[in-house]
Design an enzyme around this catalytic site. Structure first.
Site, mmCIF file in Angstrom:
data_model
loop_
_atom_site.group_PDB
_atom_site.id
_atom_site.type_symbol
_atom_site.label_atom_id
_atom_site.label_comp_id
_atom_site.label_asym_id
_atom_site.label_seq_id
_atom_site.Cartn_x
_atom_site.Cartn_y
_atom_site.Cartn_z
ATOM 1 N N GLU A 26 0.837 -1.206 0.000
ATOM 2 C CA GLU A 26 0.000 0.000 0.000
ATOM 3 C C GLU A 26 0.870 1.252 0.000
ATOM 4 O O GLU A 26 0.589 2.224 -0.704
ATOM 5 C CB GLU A 26 -0.937 -0.025 1.221
ATOM 6 C CG GLU A 26 -1.980 -1.135 1.093
ATOM 7 C CD GLU A 26 -2.805 -1.335 2.349
ATOM 8 O OE1 GLU A 26 -2.196 -1.505 3.425
ATOM 9 O OE2 GLU A 26 -4.043 -1.319 2.263
ATOM 10 N N GLU A 81 -3.306 -9.644 3.859
ATOM 11 C CA GLU A 81 -4.054 -9.345 5.099
ATOM 12 C C GLU A 81 -5.105 -10.396 5.432
ATOM 13 O O GLU A 81 -5.341 -10.695 6.601
ATOM 14 C CB GLU A 81 -4.718 -7.969 5.004
ATOM 15 C CG GLU A 81 -3.766 -6.788 5.094
ATOM 16 C CD GLU A 81 -3.203 -6.362 3.750
ATOM 17 O OE1 GLU A 81 -3.248 -7.164 2.791
ATOM 18 O OE2 GLU A 81 -2.714 -5.227 3.656
HETATM 19 C C1 3H9 Z 1 -1.283 -4.906 7.194
HETATM 20 O O1 3H9 Z 1 -0.334 -4.547 6.575
HETATM 21 C C2 3H9 Z 1 -2.541 -4.097 7.332
HETATM 22 C C3 3H9 Z 1 -2.606 -2.931 6.397
HETATM 23 O O2 3H9 Z 1 -3.256 -3.285 5.210
HETATM 24 C C4 3H9 Z 1 -3.434 -1.813 6.933
HETATM 25 C C5 3H9 Z 1 -3.134 -1.191 8.190
HETATM 26 C C6 3H9 Z 1 -4.043 -0.064 8.615
HETATM 27 N N1 3H9 Z 1 4.409 -7.127 11.854
HETATM 28 O O3 3H9 Z 1 8.076 -14.764 9.319
HETATM 29 P P1 3H9 Z 1 9.454 -14.538 9.818
HETATM 30 C C7 3H9 Z 1 8.175 -10.542 12.412
HETATM 31 S S1 3H9 Z 1 -1.304 -6.376 7.999
HETATM 32 C C8 3H9 Z 1 5.103 -7.449 12.939
HETATM 33 O O4 3H9 Z 1 10.001 -15.466 10.820
HETATM 34 P P2 3H9 Z 1 10.432 -14.955 7.140
HETATM 35 C C9 3H9 Z 1 7.886 -11.972 12.800
HETATM 36 O O5 3H9 Z 1 6.972 -12.049 13.848
HETATM 37 C C10 3H9 Z 1 0.278 -7.064 7.694
HETATM 38 N N2 3H9 Z 1 6.070 -8.402 12.947
HETATM 39 O O6 3H9 Z 1 10.490 -14.383 8.614
HETATM 40 C C11 3H9 Z 1 9.262 -12.457 13.160
HETATM 41 O O7 3H9 Z 1 9.527 -12.014 14.463
HETATM 42 P P3 3H9 Z 1 10.427 -12.888 15.455
HETATM 43 C C12 3H9 Z 1 0.409 -7.616 6.345
HETATM 44 C C13 3H9 Z 1 6.305 -9.020 11.798
HETATM 45 O O8 3H9 Z 1 11.643 -14.443 6.467
HETATM 46 C C14 3H9 Z 1 10.176 -11.694 12.206
HETATM 47 O O9 3H9 Z 1 9.423 -10.568 11.754
HETATM 48 N N3 3H9 Z 1 1.653 -8.302 6.201
HETATM 49 C C15 3H9 Z 1 5.601 -8.738 10.632
HETATM 50 O O10 3H9 Z 1 10.149 -16.404 7.174
HETATM 51 C C16 3H9 Z 1 10.612 -12.499 11.013
HETATM 52 O O11 3H9 Z 1 9.457 -13.044 10.384
HETATM 53 C C17 3H9 Z 1 1.769 -9.607 6.447
HETATM 54 O O12 3H9 Z 1 0.816 -10.271 6.762
HETATM 55 C C18 3H9 Z 1 4.604 -7.740 10.681
HETATM 56 N N4 3H9 Z 1 3.893 -7.379 9.594
HETATM 57 O O13 3H9 Z 1 9.147 -14.275 6.483
HETATM 58 C C19 3H9 Z 1 3.141 -10.185 6.295
HETATM 59 N N5 3H9 Z 1 6.043 -9.547 9.634
HETATM 60 O O14 3H9 Z 1 11.763 -12.969 14.790
HETATM 61 C C20 3H9 Z 1 3.482 -11.042 7.470
HETATM 62 C C21 3H9 Z 1 7.015 -10.295 10.180
HETATM 63 O O15 3H9 Z 1 10.393 -12.138 16.729
HETATM 64 N N6 3H9 Z 1 4.837 -11.523 7.449
HETATM 65 N N7 3H9 Z 1 7.177 -9.990 11.481
HETATM 66 O O16 3H9 Z 1 9.735 -14.215 15.541
HETATM 67 C C22 3H9 Z 1 5.233 -12.531 6.677
HETATM 68 O O17 3H9 Z 1 4.510 -13.062 5.868
HETATM 69 C C23 3H9 Z 1 6.646 -13.020 6.865
HETATM 70 O O18 3H9 Z 1 7.064 -12.625 8.139
HETATM 71 C C24 3H9 Z 1 7.681 -12.493 5.828
HETATM 72 C C25 3H9 Z 1 9.096 -12.911 6.265
HETATM 73 C C26 3H9 Z 1 7.345 -13.108 4.463
HETATM 74 C C27 3H9 Z 1 7.634 -10.997 5.738
#
Ligand code: 3H9
Length: 670
Positions: free
Chosen positions: A109, A129
Site C-alpha cells: 500500500e 491481510e
Molecule cells: C497490514 O499490513 C494491514 C494494512 O493493510 C493496513 C493497516 C491499517 N508485523 O516470518 P518470519 C516478524 S497487515 C510485525 O520469521 P520470514 C515476525 O513475527 C500485515 N512483525 O520471517 C518475526 O519475528 P520474530 C500484512 C512481523 O523471512 C520476524 O518478523 N503483512 C511482521 O520467514 C521475522 O518473520 C503480512 O501479513 C509484521 N507485519 O518471512 C506479512 N512480519 O523474529 C506477514 C514479520 O520475533 N509476514 N514480522 O519471531 C510474513 O509473511 C513473513 O514474516 C515475511 C518474512 C514473508 C515478511
C-alpha cells in the site's frame, strides 16, 4: 523516530530509507517519519525526485501486526498510515518506490502511494491481510485495482498470495525491474521521470469478478469482505472508497476470526523459540540425507528433502517395494507438473536427487538418516542398531515414529544423544508439520538441527517431549473415540463428520480414519495407555475387514473416485442406540475431548506451551486457523464452560483444566 526513517540527498535525488528490522514493519513512528521526510525533501529545492527504499533484507512487510494485537487488547491505538500515504501521493515531486525482498500488506500500500515502482527480480508483492483475518486497510483495495485492474486486484486481496515482481510488472503494479544495485537503478529511474503520477487518479475499468466470488470459502469472513472493498473501488469515488475500506477493515479487525488468525501467525513463530535452546546453538549442516523405507511416509519425506535441494538416498528391502515407492514419487511429481506447480526441468532435477537402493551405499556419508519403516518397536530397534554401525559419528539419527518411545529406540544405538524423532504428516511432501521429539538424551545441537531442517523444508517444526503418541496423536485418540461413540449412540458418520467440517475442521474424523486406515487406528487403540476401550466402532470395522479407503469400505463406502459414500451397513454394524444427537453435542464432545487431553499433555510437559499444541493442530490436523488452535479456542469459549460440559459428559477433567478453571485463568496465561 529519526532512526526508523532517515533521509538524505544524493545530488538531485532525495532518498528516504526505512530502518525497522527485521522486516521494516510500519510500526508507530515509521509512517510519521516517512511523512516528515517527504515534506522535508519536497521543500528542498535541490531535490527533483525522491526514492523510498527499505534498509536490510526487505522493503516493508506490512503494518506492525503487534500493534493490532495491542489494539485488540484495548492497549494501543490504530496505526495512522493514510497521512503518510497521502503525503507521498500528493508530493509534487515524483516519488519512486524501490522494492526488494517483500512489499506486503501495508508495504504494498505504501509502494502504491508512490508515483512509480521499481523492484529487484526476486522481490515479491502482495496483500496477504486476509491470512490474518483482515483486509488491506491503507488503500490497497482502492489503489491496487487502479494499477492492476479489478480482476487481478480482487484475486490478490481475496486469496492473499504474493506474486513475483515479474508478474507484478506484467500486471502494471511495478514499472521496471532493476538488475544489480537497486538504489542505483532506482535513482537512474527517478532521474528519467518527469511527472508525479497519482495512482488514485488512474482510470478504473469495471470487470467481472463473479469467478472470484464463487471461490470464496464459506466460514471465512475476511476474503468476502476484501472482495466487497475491491468492488467499492469501481462504484465509489476514491475518497469514499477509502472510507468504505476503513469501515470494513475495522469490522474485520474486531472479529473473533482476526484475533484467532493473529494468534496463529505469532504462534507459528513462537514455536521456533525453545527456551533452553538458544538461537546460537550450533547445527549440523545437512547436505546429504538418507531415508529408510520407501512407503508412503518414506517417499513423501524423500520428496520434501529433494524439493529443498537436498540429495537423498532411499532404501527399502525389496526391489518391488522400492519400485512402487519411486513410481508413487514420480506420480506425485507428474501431478504437480500437470497442475502447473512444477516445470518439466524442476521435476527432472527433483527426481534425480532421489537415489533408490536396496543396500546401505552412501549411508556412511549421510548427514541425517530418517527411518520411516513399519510402526513396530522391534523393527525400529533393529533398524537403529544397524544404522548405528554405518552412520558417521555426527550423523543425526531420526525416526518418523508417530507413537513409539523415542528413548527405547535410541537405546538400540551407542549414541542416544544423536537420536531424535521427526514425525512427518501424510502426505509428507505437502503437510507442513514436523513434530520433533526430543528424547531424554537428545543433545541440543541435534534438536536445533532438526528445527533448522524443518525450516529449510518450508515446514513448521514443533519440539515435543517423548510420550505415547506425543502431542498430536495422543490428543487425537479421545477425539476419535467421541466420534465413534456418537455413531454408536445414533448419529450417522456423515452427520458427525459434517458437524466437524462445519466447525471448520479440514476433514471429519471418520473420513480421516478411513484415509489413514482403520487398521492403523485399531493397532494404536490397542496400545493407547489411557484408552478405556469404550468405543467399539473401530474394532468392529476392523473385524469386518473394513479397513478404510484401501479396502473400499470403512466408516463409508468408496468407489474409484475415493469419495465417501454413506453406507447403512456401518450403522447395522456399529450402532447400539437411536438417540437424537445434535450438531452442538457432536462438536462439543469431540473438540472438548481434544482440549481436555491437550490440558493433560501440557501438564505432563509433553507439549511445552499451549501455542505448541495450537500449531500442531493447525498445521498437522486441519484445525481451522480462524479458531486459532484447540487451546486458543478453549480460551475463547471459556474454560469454565468447558469444565462444566466435561463434567456433564461424565468425563474426568484434566487436573490442569480443574486448576485453571478454579483460578479463573486461561491456557494463554500459562
Ligand atoms: C497490514 O499490513 C494491514 C494494512 O493493510 C493496513 C493497516 C491499517 N508485523 O516470518 P518470519 C516478524 S497487515 C510485525 O520469521 P520470514 C515476525 O513475527 C500485515 N512483525 O520471517 C518475526 O519475528 P520474530 C500484512 C512481523 O523471512 C520476524 O518478523 N503483512 C511482521 O520467514 C521475522 O518473520 C503480512 O501479513 C509484521 N507485519 O518471512 C506479512 N512480519 O523474529 C506477514 C514479520 O520475533 N509476514 N514480522 O519471531 C510474513 O509473511 C513473513 O514474516 C515475511 C518474512 C514473508 C515478511
Amino acid at each position: 523516530m529519526e532512526h526508523l526513517v532517515t533521509f538524505s540527498v544524493h545530488e538531485d535525488i532525495g532518498i528516504i530509507a526505512i530502518n525497522n528490522p527485521p522486516v521494516n514493519a510500519l510500526s508507530s513512528g515509521v509512517p510519521e517519519g516517512i511523512k516528515a521526510a517527504v515534506h522535508a525533501l519536497e521543500a528542498n529545492v535541490s531535490v527533483r525526485a525522491i526514492v523510498v527504499i527499505g534498509g536490510g533484507r526487505t522493503f516493508v512487510a506490512g503494518a506492525d501486526i503487534n500493534e493490532f494485537r495491542e489494539v485488540l487488547a484495548g492497549k494501543g491505538k490504530m496505526p495512522a498510515l493514510h497521512p503518510a500515504l497521502f503525503a507521498i501521493e500528493d508530493c509534487v515531486k515524483p516519488v519512486v518506490m524501490a522494492i526488494h525482498g517483500t512489499a506486503l500488506g501495508g508495504g504494498l500500500e505504501l509502494a502504491m502511494a508512490g508515483h512509480y515502482r521499481v523492484a529487484t527480480p526476486d522481490a515479491q508483492v502482495g496483500q496477504p491481510e486476509v491470512k490474518i483475518g483482515l483486509i488491506p486497510g491503507a488503500g490497497g483495495t482502492q489503489r491496487l485495482p487502479r494499477l492492476a485492474g479489478v480482476a487481478k486486484a480482487a484475486e490478490m486481496c481475496v486469496f492473499g498470495e504474493p506474486i513475483s515482481s515479474e508478474d507484478a510488472l506484467a500486471a502494471g503494479i511495478i514499472d521496471q525491474l532493476v538488475e544489480g544495485d537497486l538504489l542505483a537503478g532506482a535513482i537512474a529511474f527517478a532521474r528519467n521521470v518527469q511527472v508525479a503520477r497519482r495512482t488514485r487518479d488512474r482510470f478504473i475499468a469495471p470487470a467481472d469478478i463473479s469467478e472470484v466470488r464463487k471461490k470464496l470459502r464459506r466460514n471465512l469472513m475476511a476474503p468476502g469482505a476484501a472482495l466487497d472493498a475491491v468492488e467499492a473501488a469501481v462504484t465509489l469515488p476514491f475518497e469514499q472508497g477509502i472510507r468504505h475500506e476503513g469501515e470494513i477493515f475495522e469490522r474485520c479487525l474486531h472479529s473473533d476470526q482476526c484475533k484467532a488468525l493473529i494468534h496463529a501467525f505469532f504462534a507459528e513463530r513462537a514455536v521456533a523459540k525453545i527456551p533452553d535452546i538458544p538461537k546460537d546453538t550450533p547445527v549440523y549442516p545437512i547436505r546429504q540425507a538418507a531415508v529408510i523405507g520407501a512407503g508412503t511416509m518414506g517417499g513423501g519425506i524423500a520428496m520434501a528433502l529433494a524439493n529443498a535441494g537436498i540429495p537423498v538416498r532411499i532404501r527399502d528391502m525389496e526391489q518391488a517395494a522400492l519400485d512402487r515407492g519411486m513410481a508413487a514419487i514420480a506420480g506425485n511429481y507428474k501431478r504437480s507438473l500437470k497442475g502447473g506447480r512444477l516445470t518439466e526441468q524442476g521435476m527432472k532435477e527433483r527426481i534425480l536427487r532421489i537415489t533408490p537402493q536396496l543396500g546401505w551405499d552412501g549411508f556412511d556419508a549421510a548427514d541425517i538418516i530418517i527411518e520411516a519403516v513399519f510402526e513396530s518397536m522391534a523393527v525400529k530397534k533393529q533398524v537403529f542398531a544397524e544404522i548405528d554401525k554405518i552412520a558417521k559419528r555426527e550423523c543425526v539419527l531420526a525416526s518418523n515414529t508417530s507413537t513409539l518411545d523415542i528413548d527405547a529406540i535410541a537405546a538400540a544405538t551407542s549414541r542416544p544423544e544423536m537420536v531424535i524423532g521427526t514425525h512427518f504428516f501424510s502426505p509428507a511432501n505437502v503437510m507442513r508439520l514436523v513434530e520433533i521429539v526430543r528424547g531424554k538424551s537428545t543433545e541440543k545441537p541435534v534438536i536445533a538441527t532438526a528445527m533448522a531442517l524443518a525450516k529449510s523444508l518450508k515446514k513448521v517444526g514443533v519440539v515435543v517431549r517423548n510420550g505415547f503418541g506425543f502431542v498430536g496423536n495422543r490428543m487425537l485418540f479421545p477425539y476419535m473415540e467421541q466420534a465413534q461413540l456418537l455413531v454408536e449412540e445414533g448419529a450417522t458418520p456423515e452427520r458427525v463428520d459434517r458437524a466437524l467440517t462445519d466447525f471448520g475442521m479440514a476433514m471429519g474424523p471418520l473420513a480421516m480414519a478411513d484415509m489413514s486406515g482403520i487398521d492403523v487406528f485399531w493397532r494404536i487403540e490397542q496400545e493407547f495407555p489411557d484408552s478405556a476401550g469404550r468405543a467399539v466402532g473401530i474394532g468392529k470395522l476392523y473385524a469386518a475387514g473394513r479397513l478404510g479407503q484401501k479396502t473400499g469400505a470403512g466408516w463409508y463406502r468408496y468407489d474409484e473416485t475415493r469419495k465417501p459414500i454413506p453406507d447403512p451397513e456401518v450403522l447395522a454394524l456399529v450402532q447400539n442406540q437411536q438417540r437424537a444427537v445434535s450438531d452442538r453435542e457432536i462438536v462439543e464432545r469431540c473438540i472438548y475431548a481434544l482440549i481436555n487431553e491437550g490440558a493433560r499433555v501440557l501438564d505432563a510437559g509433553i507439549a511445552l506451551r499451549a501455542v505448541d499444541i495450537d500449531v500442531i493442530y493447525l498445521t498437522g490436523y486441519g484445525f481451522p486457523a480462524y479458531r486459532g488452535g484447540p487451546m486458543f479456542y478453549a480460551d475463547t469459549v471459556g474454560l469454565e464452560k468447558i469444565h462444566e460440559r466435561v463434567l456433564e459428559f461424565g468425563w474426568k477433567p484434566a487436573p490442569l483444566l480443574d486448576r485453571l478453571t478454579g483460578e479463573g485463568k486461561t491456557f494463554g496465561s500459562l
